[in-house]
Write a protein that holds these residues in place. Structure first.
Motif, PDB file in Angstrom:
ATOM      1  N   HIS A  84       0.824  -1.086  -0.220  1.00  0.00           N
ATOM      2  CA  HIS A  84      -0.228  -0.044  -0.285  1.00  0.00           C
ATOM      3  C   HIS A  84       0.909   0.953  -0.354  1.00  0.00           C
ATOM      4  N   GLN A  85       1.180   1.527  -1.492  1.00  0.00           N
ATOM      5  CA  GLN A  85       1.699   2.936  -1.443  1.00  0.00           C
ATOM      6  C   GLN A  85       0.972   3.594  -2.508  1.00  0.00           C
ATOM      7  N   HIS A  86       1.489   5.642  -2.217  1.00  0.00           N
ATOM      8  CA  HIS A  86       0.563   6.245  -2.913  1.00  0.00           C
ATOM      9  C   HIS A  86       1.772   6.901  -3.748  1.00  0.00           C
ATOM     10  N   VAL A  87       1.104   7.417  -4.912  1.00  0.00           N
ATOM     11  CA  VAL A  87       2.180   8.809  -5.818  1.00  0.00           C
ATOM     12  C   VAL A  87       1.638   9.646  -6.849  1.00  0.00           C
TER      13      VAL A  87
ATOM     14  N   SER B  44       1.257  19.109 -10.493  1.00  0.00           N
ATOM     15  CA  SER B  44       1.225  18.819 -11.865  1.00  0.00           C
ATOM     16  C   SER B  44       0.580  18.714 -13.037  1.00  0.00           C
ATOM     17  N   VAL B  45      -0.447  17.242 -12.440  1.00  0.00           N
ATOM     18  CA  VAL B  45      -1.168  16.595 -13.457  1.00  0.00           C
ATOM     19  C   VAL B  45      -2.920  17.149 -13.162  1.00  0.00           C
ATOM     20  N   ARG B  46      -2.557  17.083 -11.573  1.00  0.00           N
ATOM     21  CA  ARG B  46      -4.100  17.149 -10.860  1.00  0.00           C
ATOM     22  C   ARG B  46      -4.211  17.564  -9.529  1.00  0.00           C
ATOM     23  N   ASP B  47      -4.610  18.389  -9.400  1.00  0.00           N
ATOM     24  CA  ASP B  47      -4.865  18.708  -7.508  1.00  0.00           C
ATOM     25  C   ASP B  47      -5.011  17.283  -6.850  1.00  0.00           C
ATOM     26  N   GLN B  48      -4.805  16.964  -5.616  1.00  0.00           N
ATOM     27  CA  GLN B  48      -5.609  16.365  -4.827  1.00  0.00           C
ATOM     28  C   GLN B  48      -6.288  16.728  -4.340  1.00  0.00           C
ATOM     29  N   ASP B  49      -7.223  16.921  -3.899  1.00  0.00           N
ATOM     30  CA  ASP B  49      -7.963  17.412  -3.258  1.00  0.00           C
ATOM     31  C   ASP B  49      -8.423  17.640  -2.032  1.00  0.00           C
ATOM     32  N   TRP B  50      -7.980  16.901  -1.569  1.00  0.00           N
ATOM     33  CA  TRP B  50      -8.017  15.729  -0.394  1.00  0.00           C
ATOM     34  C   TRP B  50      -7.074  16.255   0.731  1.00  0.00           C
ATOM     35  N   ILE B  51      -6.114  16.792   0.054  1.00  0.00           N
ATOM     36  CA  ILE B  51      -5.043  17.260   1.615  1.00  0.00           C
ATOM     37  C   ILE B  51      -5.069  18.861   1.000  1.00  0.00           C
ATOM     38  N   ASP B  52      -5.720  18.616   2.695  1.00  0.00           N
ATOM     39  CA  ASP B  52      -6.187  20.877   2.552  1.00  0.00           C
ATOM     40  C   ASP B  52      -6.158  20.598   3.733  1.00  0.00           C
ATOM     41  N   GLY B  53      -5.422  22.045   4.654  1.00  0.00           N
ATOM     42  CA  GLY B  53      -5.549  22.246   6.275  1.00  0.00           C
ATOM     43  C   GLY B  53      -4.479  22.008   6.266  1.00  0.00           C
TER      44      GLY B  53
ATOM     45  N   LEU C 132       1.457  16.749   2.822  1.00  0.00           N
ATOM     46  CA  LEU C 132       1.822  16.084   1.258  1.00  0.00           C
ATOM     47  C   LEU C 132       1.713  17.129   0.250  1.00  0.00           C
ATOM     48  N   ARG C 133       1.071  18.476   0.404  1.00  0.00           N
ATOM     49  CA  ARG C 133       1.031  18.917  -0.995  1.00  0.00           C
ATOM     50  C   ARG C 133       2.600  19.486  -1.514  1.00  0.00           C
ATOM     51  N   ARG C 134       3.068  18.287  -2.268  1.00  0.00           N
ATOM     52  CA  ARG C 134       3.491  18.418  -3.400  1.00  0.00           C
ATOM     53  C   ARG C 134       3.775  17.333  -4.367  1.00  0.00           C
ATOM     54  N   ASP C 135       5.173  16.300  -4.800  1.00  0.00           N
ATOM     55  CA  ASP C 135       4.602  15.499  -5.272  1.00  0.00           C
ATOM     56  C   ASP C 135       5.862  14.763  -4.312  1.00  0.00           C
ATOM     57  N   PHE C 136       4.913  13.730  -5.038  1.00  0.00           N
ATOM     58  CA  PHE C 136       5.469  12.043  -4.692  1.00  0.00           C
ATOM     59  C   PHE C 136       5.993  11.393  -5.816  1.00  0.00           C
TER      60      PHE C 136
ATOM     61  N   PRO D  86       2.922   8.731   0.793  1.00  0.00           N
ATOM     62  CA  PRO D  86       4.023   9.206   1.678  1.00  0.00           C
ATOM     63  C   PRO D  86       2.957   9.646   3.174  1.00  0.00           C
ATOM     64  N   VAL D  87       1.725   9.051   2.711  1.00  0.00           N
ATOM     65  CA  VAL D  87       0.714   9.712   4.284  1.00  0.00           C
ATOM     66  C   VAL D  87       1.527   9.109   5.315  1.00  0.00           C
ATOM     67  N   CYS D  88       2.057   8.125   5.959  1.00  0.00           N
ATOM     68  CA  CYS D  88       2.905   7.857   6.687  1.00  0.00           C
ATOM     69  C   CYS D  88       3.204   9.525   6.928  1.00  0.00           C
ATOM     70  N   THR D  89       4.398   9.805   6.657  1.00  0.00           N
ATOM     71  CA  THR D  89       5.367  10.460   6.343  1.00  0.00           C
ATOM     72  C   THR D  89       4.848  11.672   7.840  1.00  0.00           C
ATOM     73  N   LEU D  90       3.381  12.136   7.772  1.00  0.00           N
ATOM     74  CA  LEU D  90       2.982  12.818   8.779  1.00  0.00           C
ATOM     75  C   LEU D  90       2.886  12.479   9.886  1.00  0.00           C
ATOM     76  N   ALA D  91       3.596  11.350  10.299  1.00  0.00           N
ATOM     77  CA  ALA D  91       4.060  10.815  11.797  1.00  0.00           C
ATOM     78  C   ALA D  91       5.084  10.435  11.697  1.00  0.00           C
ATOM     79  N   ALA D  92       5.732   9.325  10.688  1.00  0.00           N
ATOM     80  CA  ALA D  92       7.100   8.355  10.611  1.00  0.00           C
ATOM     81  C   ALA D  92       6.974   8.572   9.301  1.00  0.00           C
ATOM     82  N   ASP D  93       8.929   8.339   8.824  1.00  0.00           N
ATOM     83  CA  ASP D  93       9.267   8.079   7.892  1.00  0.00           C
ATOM     84  C   ASP D  93       9.136   6.702   7.419  1.00  0.00           C
ATOM     85  N   TYR D  94       9.620   6.457   6.397  1.00  0.00           N
ATOM     86  CA  TYR D  94       9.440   4.686   5.776  1.00  0.00           C
ATOM     87  C   TYR D  94       9.973   3.511   6.657  1.00  0.00           C
TER      88      TYR D  94
END
Length: 280
Positions: A7-10, A14-23, A29-33, A239-247
């Protein structure tokens, strides 16, 4: 031991917004991964391959992910998205499988956690879509809130031919005495033989700044008791985990929590289950 991060994401803003990354809490998380950023971290953690999981419910993302998987051996599989309520879902899945990289499509996911209807999974049009996912030989990933677990149990019972994969153990709030209702619903899901679950996403359901492996242990032990090692798989939720811990922390914590298992049981959680369920 082959280790699969199931389970990982990228994303590329610049291709499309991730509108759930808010606040402000999600601002990091508001950068490219990218897979290139993940690659050295996965290698350092002893991870051999990953499953790339959808992030947003748009039809363009899945073909992009399939192309990434075709070009990069790190991504062994893709859990994509399609509109389950469409009467053409079977044709859409067939078209995705026919695309370059289509052989890497292993599952479908919808952001059920964002649906207002607590019984969204039980709608007749959704059930028709789930039947098409099963007919295509794919798994269905469940990303939902704890209060939506009962409807997932009903949906999985109604579709025994489809394998349901519970992401993030159903996102329980990781805090003392938070287990009672969640644990009962998790066990109800686990009683169905067509269900498996991911040990993923727990660090961000805990106190992101002060969590310890001990905080996660009761939830992992409950899942091990309910599903057993052959029906659990590891996922980083990078990379959502990086809010609390690195890989590396996520991987080290997972290994610590599984340390009491026999080696063959650890091998199932760390790679065997994902390889088998997703036909990697």
């Amino acid at each position: 031991m082959t280790v699969i991060d199931a389970h990982q994401h990228v994303w590329d803003l610049s291709v499309r917004d991730q509108d759930w990354i808010d606040g402000p809490e999600l601002a990091p998380l508001r950068r490219d991964f990218t897979l290139d950023e993940l690659r050295p971290q996965a290698a350092a953690a002893g991870v051999d391959a990953t499953v790339l999981v959808q992030t947003i419910c748009v039809p363009e993302e899945t073909p992009e992910f399939l192309a990434l998987a075709a070009a990069d051996p790190l991504a062994a599989g893709v859990v994509g998205w399609t509109d389950l309520t469409s009467r053409a879902v079977g044709d859409t899945l067939a078209a995705l499988r026919a695309r370059p990289g289509g052989e890497h499509l292993v599952g479908i996911r919808h952001q059920v956690q964002g649906e207002d209807d607590p019984d969204w999974l039980l709608r007749p049009d959704v059930d028709r879509g789930l039947a098409a996912v099963a007919a295509a030989g794919l798994a269905y990933d469940l990303v939902l809130r704890p209060e939506q677990l009962p409807s997932a149990v009903t949906a999985a019972r109604a579709r025994p031919e489809l394998t349901f994969v519970l992401d993030h153990l159903g996102k329980p709030p990781v805090r003392p005495r938070a287990q009672d209702t969640w644990a009962a619903d998790l066990r109800s899901l686990a009683r169905l033989p067509n269900t498996v679950a991911k040990l993923s996403g727990l660090v961000t359901e805990a106190d992101r700044y002060r969590w310890t492996p001990a905080d996660l242990r009761p939830f992992v032990m409950t899942a091990l008791e309910a599903f057993g090692p052959r029906r659990l798989m590891f996922g980083s939720d990078w990379p959502v985990c990086t809010l609390a811990a690195d890989y590396g922390q996520v991987m080290d914590t997972t290994r610590e929590l599984l340390a009491e298992l026999a080696e063959h049981e650890r091998a199932e959680v760390l790679g065997g289950t994902a390889t088998r369920i997703y036909n990697l």
